[in-house]
Design a protein around this motif. Structure first.
Motif, PDB file in Angstrom:
ATOM      1  N   ALA A  51       0.833  -1.200   0.000  1.00 27.37           N
ATOM      2  CA  ALA A  51       0.000   0.000   0.000  1.00 27.37           C
ATOM      3  C   ALA A  51       0.868   1.250   0.000  1.00 27.37           C
ATOM      4  CB  ALA A  51      -0.923  -0.013   1.218  1.00 27.37           C
ATOM      5  N   GLU A  52       1.973   1.225   0.756  1.00 26.49           N
ATOM      6  CA  GLU A  52       2.904   2.358   0.762  1.00 26.49           C
ATOM      7  C   GLU A  52       3.610   2.493  -0.584  1.00 26.49           C
ATOM      8  OE1 GLU A  52       3.782   4.831   3.015  1.00 26.49           O
ATOM      9  OE2 GLU A  52       1.895   4.184   3.917  1.00 26.49           O
ATOM     10  N   ASP A  53       4.029   1.359  -1.163  1.00 26.15           N
ATOM     11  CA  ASP A  53       4.726   1.393  -2.452  1.00 26.15           C
ATOM     12  C   ASP A  53       3.843   1.972  -3.546  1.00 26.15           C
ATOM     13  OD1 ASP A  53       6.929   0.277  -1.265  1.00 26.15           O
ATOM     14  OD2 ASP A  53       6.672  -1.719  -2.130  1.00 26.15           O
ATOM     15  N   ALA A  54       2.537   1.773  -3.428  1.00 21.77           N
ATOM     16  CA  ALA A  54       1.622   2.296  -4.438  1.00 21.77           C
ATOM     17  C   ALA A  54       1.725   3.817  -4.536  1.00 21.77           C
ATOM     18  CB  ALA A  54       0.186   1.882  -4.118  1.00 21.77           C
ATOM     19  N   LYS A  55       2.104   4.469  -3.420  1.00 24.10           N
ATOM     20  CA  LYS A  55       2.245   5.921  -3.433  1.00 24.10           C
ATOM     21  C   LYS A  55       3.412   6.364  -4.316  1.00 24.10           C
ATOM     22  CE  LYS A  55       0.453   6.359   1.288  1.00 24.10           C
ATOM     23  NZ  LYS A  55       0.770   6.791   2.677  1.00 24.10           N
ATOM     24  N   LEU A  60      -1.087   5.761 -12.808  1.00 22.10           N
ATOM     25  CA  LEU A  60      -2.280   5.196 -12.178  1.00 22.10           C
ATOM     26  C   LEU A  60      -2.404   3.691 -12.383  1.00 22.10           C
ATOM     27  CD1 LEU A  60      -4.937   7.958 -12.961  1.00 22.10           C
ATOM     28  CD2 LEU A  60      -3.851   7.448 -10.765  1.00 22.10           C
ATOM     29  N   ALA A  61      -1.968   3.194 -13.545  1.00 15.99           N
ATOM     30  CA  ALA A  61      -2.055   1.754 -13.797  1.00 15.99           C
ATOM     31  C   ALA A  61      -1.187   0.983 -12.814  1.00 15.99           C
ATOM     32  CB  ALA A  61      -1.638   1.454 -15.236  1.00 15.99           C
ATOM     33  N   ASP A  62       0.036   1.469 -12.570  1.00 14.81           N
ATOM     34  CA  ASP A  62       0.926   0.805 -11.617  1.00 14.81           C
ATOM     35  C   ASP A  62       0.379   0.926 -10.199  1.00 14.81           C
ATOM     36  OD1 ASP A  62       2.658   0.052 -13.619  1.00 14.81           O
ATOM     37  OD2 ASP A  62       4.015   1.749 -13.331  1.00 14.81           O
ATOM     38  N   LYS A  63      -0.185   2.076  -9.874  1.00 11.40           N
ATOM     39  CA  LYS A  63      -0.771   2.262  -8.545  1.00 11.40           C
ATOM     40  C   LYS A  63      -1.912   1.261  -8.315  1.00 11.40           C
ATOM     41  CE  LYS A  63      -1.276   6.533  -7.268  1.00 11.40           C
ATOM     42  NZ  LYS A  63      -0.332   6.684  -6.123  1.00 11.40           N
ATOM     43  N   ALA A  64      -2.761   1.078  -9.322  1.00  6.48           N
ATOM     44  CA  ALA A  64      -3.879   0.144  -9.198  1.00  6.48           C
ATOM     45  C   ALA A  64      -3.385  -1.294  -9.094  1.00  6.48           C
ATOM     46  CB  ALA A  64      -4.817   0.295 -10.399  1.00  6.48           C
ATOM     47  N   MET A  69      -2.583  -6.148  -5.481  1.00  9.57           N
ATOM     48  CA  MET A  69      -1.679  -7.081  -4.815  1.00  9.57           C
ATOM     49  C   MET A  69      -1.764  -6.935  -3.302  1.00  9.57           C
ATOM     50  SD  MET A  69       1.551  -6.570  -7.340  1.00  9.57           S
ATOM     51  CE  MET A  69       1.269  -6.599  -9.115  1.00  9.57           C
ATOM     52  N   ALA A  70      -1.862  -5.691  -2.829  1.00 13.55           N
ATOM     53  CA  ALA A  70      -2.000  -5.456  -1.396  1.00 13.55           C
ATOM     54  C   ALA A  70      -3.274  -6.118  -0.866  1.00 13.55           C
ATOM     55  CB  ALA A  70      -2.016  -3.956  -1.111  1.00 13.55           C
ATOM     56  N   SER A  71      -4.353  -6.020  -1.630  1.00 17.25           N
ATOM     57  CA  SER A  71      -5.612  -6.639  -1.226  1.00 17.25           C
ATOM     58  C   SER A  71      -5.458  -8.155  -1.100  1.00 17.25           C
ATOM     59  CB  SER A  71      -6.699  -6.301  -2.242  1.00 17.25           C
ATOM     60  OG  SER A  71      -7.911  -6.950  -1.923  1.00 17.25           O
TER      61      SER A  71
END
Length: 243
Positions: A51-55, A60-64, A69-71
């Motif tokens: 979740a932190e790495d998503a920041k 946006l595609a990489d963030k999603a 994966m976090a889920s």
């Protein structure tokens, strides 16, 4: 957790029985509660890290992708939490001994950018997966199925490989920096894993051949970590990095 570069064949060992039979041995029960506690906190930590790495994701595609994966990691954590409660253990107490070593590892290996975060997730998760596969072949059928299930691939491994290889192709200088980072990650991960094994007697007995083996067998544990190191070398090659 990821399933790349396994150090053990999942079917290498025959059945030792089900949980109801095996858990009658207090040493075995203690070892499995340690194992599930360590794995549960590892999955919870992986959820937080992704979740932190998503920041840090560049688009946006990489963030999603990282959010998905976090889920998946949190779902794995929930299965382990529920299993601990089912067998009469307090999930928080089972996880507690493993909080400090895992948090220390993450403090010592905080990534400075997106690419370092990807390499850390790929290398760190895979080392943990190798460790649990070493134990899985010595578990009762019920626990083995659970452990292998929560180590199922979230897709992060191939995602990291693709992104890191693309980055190195675009800027070959990144390869040297990330190779050094991968070596540091491996050293810190092994240091913390060895500490946990040395401090948890029941778990160390299970690792070196089952609860019938008494005492900390440094030779056998050393062989296990050598296998994990060899798998790490193969994974670094998959990333296009020297180990």
């Amino acid at each position: 957790m990821e399933t790349h570069g396994e150090t053990q064949d999942d079917g290498a060992a025959g059945s030792i029985g089900d949980w109801a039979t095996c858990s009658a041995d207090p040493g075995y029960r203690a070892a499995v509660l340690d194992l599930l506690g360590a794995l549960a906190y590892g999955e919870l930590s992986a959820f937080e890290r992704l979740a932190e790495d998503a920041k840090l994701a560049p688009d946006l595609a990489d963030k999603a992708a990282l959010a998905r994966m976090a889920s998946s990691e949190f779902q794995h954590y929930q299965r382990l939490h529920d299993r601990l409660a089912e067998v009469g253990a307090d999930p928080q107490e089972a996880m507690r001994p493993f909080v400090e070593p895992l948090e220390l590892f993450h403090r010592m290996t905080a990534p400075s950018d997106w690419l370092e975060g990807l390499v850390k997730a790929y290398v760190g998760d895979a080392i943990a997966t190798d460790f649990y596969r070493e134990v899985a072949v010595r578990l009762d059928d019920d626990t083995r199925d659970l452990v292998l299930g929560v180590m199922s691939d979230t897709g992060h491994g191939q995602f990291a490989v693709d992104k890191v290889r693309q980055a190195i192709e675009a800027d070959p200088r990144a390869g040297g920096r990330l190779a050094l980072w991968g070596r540091r990650l491996m050293g810190e991960a092994l240091s913390q894993a060895q500490r946990v094994v040395a401090e948890r007697d029941a778990l160390s007995n299970l690792l070196v051949g089952g609860v019938q083996v008494q005492g900390f067998d440094l030779v056998e544990v050393g062989k296990m970590f050598n296998r994990i190191t060899e798998a790490h070398t193969r994974r670094m090659a998959a990333l296009g990095l020297a180990s």
